[in-house]
Design a protein around this motif. Sequence first.
Motif, PDB file in Angstrom:
ATOM      1  N   VAL A  17     -24.920 -17.603 -57.815  1.00  0.00           N
ATOM      2  CA  VAL A  17     -25.679 -18.317 -56.794  1.00  0.00           C
ATOM      3  C   VAL A  17     -27.147 -17.960 -56.975  1.00  0.00           C
ATOM      4  O   VAL A  17     -27.506 -16.782 -57.026  1.00  0.00           O
ATOM      5  N   VAL A  18     -27.983 -18.988 -57.105  1.00  0.00           N
ATOM      6  CA  VAL A  18     -29.417 -18.769 -57.257  1.00  0.00           C
ATOM      7  C   VAL A  18     -30.123 -19.415 -56.065  1.00  0.00           C
ATOM      8  O   VAL A  18     -29.934 -20.598 -55.798  1.00  0.00           O
ATOM      9  N   PHE A  19     -30.893 -18.619 -55.362  1.00  0.00           N
ATOM     10  CA  PHE A  19     -31.693 -19.112 -54.242  1.00  0.00           C
ATOM     11  C   PHE A  19     -33.124 -19.287 -54.723  1.00  0.00           C
ATOM     12  O   PHE A  19     -33.690 -18.394 -55.353  1.00  0.00           O
ATOM     13  N   ILE A  20     -33.700 -20.432 -54.434  1.00  0.00           N
ATOM     14  CA  ILE A  20     -35.097 -20.697 -54.738  1.00  0.00           C
ATOM     15  C   ILE A  20     -35.803 -20.891 -53.401  1.00  0.00           C
ATOM     16  O   ILE A  20     -35.539 -21.855 -52.681  1.00  0.00           O
ATOM     17  N   LEU A  21     -36.649 -19.924 -53.055  1.00  0.00           N
ATOM     18  CA  LEU A  21     -37.249 -19.875 -51.728  1.00  0.00           C
ATOM     19  C   LEU A  21     -38.725 -20.259 -51.770  1.00  0.00           C
ATOM     20  O   LEU A  21     -39.496 -19.709 -52.557  1.00  0.00           O
ATOM     21  N   ASP A  22     -39.114 -21.176 -50.908  1.00  0.00           N
ATOM     22  CA  ASP A  22     -40.502 -21.595 -50.774  1.00  0.00           C
ATOM     23  C   ASP A  22     -41.236 -20.566 -49.925  1.00  0.00           C
ATOM     24  O   ASP A  22     -40.936 -20.386 -48.747  1.00  0.00           O
ATOM     25  N   VAL A  27     -44.684 -23.818 -45.273  1.00  0.00           N
ATOM     26  CA  VAL A  27     -43.433 -23.729 -44.516  1.00  0.00           C
ATOM     27  C   VAL A  27     -43.627 -23.018 -43.183  1.00  0.00           C
ATOM     28  O   VAL A  27     -42.793 -23.132 -42.295  1.00  0.00           O
ATOM     29  N   GLY A  28     -44.719 -22.270 -43.073  1.00  0.00           N
ATOM     30  CA  GLY A  28     -45.007 -21.556 -41.825  1.00  0.00           C
ATOM     31  C   GLY A  28     -44.114 -20.347 -41.639  1.00  0.00           C
ATOM     32  O   GLY A  28     -43.114 -20.164 -42.331  1.00  0.00           O
ATOM     33  N   ARG A  29     -44.475 -19.516 -40.700  1.00  0.00           N
ATOM     34  CA  ARG A  29     -43.731 -18.282 -40.441  1.00  0.00           C
ATOM     35  C   ARG A  29     -42.318 -18.578 -39.958  1.00  0.00           C
ATOM     36  O   ARG A  29     -41.352 -18.000 -40.435  1.00  0.00           O
ATOM     37  N   PHE A  32     -40.198 -19.949 -42.779  1.00  0.00           N
ATOM     38  CA  PHE A  32     -39.841 -18.919 -43.742  1.00  0.00           C
ATOM     39  C   PHE A  32     -38.711 -18.037 -43.201  1.00  0.00           C
ATOM     40  O   PHE A  32     -37.782 -17.698 -43.931  1.00  0.00           O
ATOM     41  N   TYR A  33     -38.772 -17.685 -41.927  1.00  0.00           N
ATOM     42  CA  TYR A  33     -37.702 -16.866 -41.353  1.00  0.00           C
ATOM     43  C   TYR A  33     -36.381 -17.629 -41.295  1.00  0.00           C
ATOM     44  O   TYR A  33     -35.312 -17.046 -41.435  1.00  0.00           O
ATOM     45  N   LYS A  34     -36.431 -18.929 -41.131  1.00  0.00           N
ATOM     46  CA  LYS A  34     -35.203 -19.738 -41.195  1.00  0.00           C
ATOM     47  C   LYS A  34     -34.618 -19.705 -42.603  1.00  0.00           C
ATOM     48  O   LYS A  34     -33.400 -19.604 -42.777  1.00  0.00           O
ATOM     49  N   ILE A  35     -35.486 -19.794 -43.603  1.00  0.00           N
ATOM     50  CA  ILE A  35     -35.041 -19.717 -44.994  1.00  0.00           C
ATOM     51  C   ILE A  35     -34.393 -18.364 -45.261  1.00  0.00           C
ATOM     52  O   ILE A  35     -33.309 -18.278 -45.856  1.00  0.00           O
ATOM     53  N   LEU A  36     -35.052 -17.283 -44.828  1.00  0.00           N
ATOM     54  CA  LEU A  36     -34.495 -15.946 -45.028  1.00  0.00           C
ATOM     55  C   LEU A  36     -33.166 -15.775 -44.310  1.00  0.00           C
ATOM     56  O   LEU A  36     -32.223 -15.176 -44.852  1.00  0.00           O
ATOM     57  N   ASN A  37     -33.068 -16.281 -43.102  1.00  0.00           N
ATOM     58  CA  ASN A  37     -31.837 -16.159 -42.328  1.00  0.00           C
ATOM     59  C   ASN A  37     -30.691 -16.905 -43.013  1.00  0.00           C
ATOM     60  O   ASN A  37     -29.578 -16.376 -43.120  1.00  0.00           O
ATOM     61  N   TRP A  63     -46.918 -20.474 -58.023  1.00  0.00           N
ATOM     62  CA  TRP A  63     -46.161 -20.251 -59.252  1.00  0.00           C
ATOM     63  C   TRP A  63     -44.815 -19.624 -58.899  1.00  0.00           C
ATOM     64  O   TRP A  63     -44.702 -18.900 -57.912  1.00  0.00           O
ATOM     65  N   PRO A  64     -43.804 -19.864 -59.721  1.00  0.00           N
ATOM     66  CA  PRO A  64     -42.503 -19.228 -59.466  1.00  0.00           C
ATOM     67  C   PRO A  64     -42.545 -17.739 -59.800  1.00  0.00           C
ATOM     68  O   PRO A  64     -43.295 -17.314 -60.683  1.00  0.00           O
ATOM     69  N   HIS A  65     -41.751 -16.957 -59.079  1.00  0.00           N
ATOM     70  CA  HIS A  65     -41.641 -15.526 -59.313  1.00  0.00           C
ATOM     71  C   HIS A  65     -40.183 -15.113 -59.191  1.00  0.00           C
ATOM     72  O   HIS A  65     -39.552 -15.369 -58.150  1.00  0.00           O
TER      73      HIS A  65
END
Length: 72
Positions: A17-22, A27-29, A32-37, A63-65
């Motif tokens: 499983v690969v997660f790609i997170l913006d 996306v705003g704070r 971003f916390y919704k993405i992390l959750n 850039w991607p990291h």
Amino acid sequence: MCYLFCIFLDCRGKGDVVFILDTSGSVGRDGFYKILNFTYETIFDLDIDSGNFRVAVITFSDWPHLEFDLSA
């Protein structure tokens, strides 16, 4: 939320499983916390300790990291 994910993916099986997170400011704070959750809830139900699932995380803004890869 992971319950819906596990309907499509047998969480007792094996897989990568690969997660790609913006992580850009757009996306705003709260976003971003919704993405992390979502990421946390999904990973929580996977059988990672036994080696059945491998997880990688890539973040991107300008850039991607690679945060960690499937071998981590």
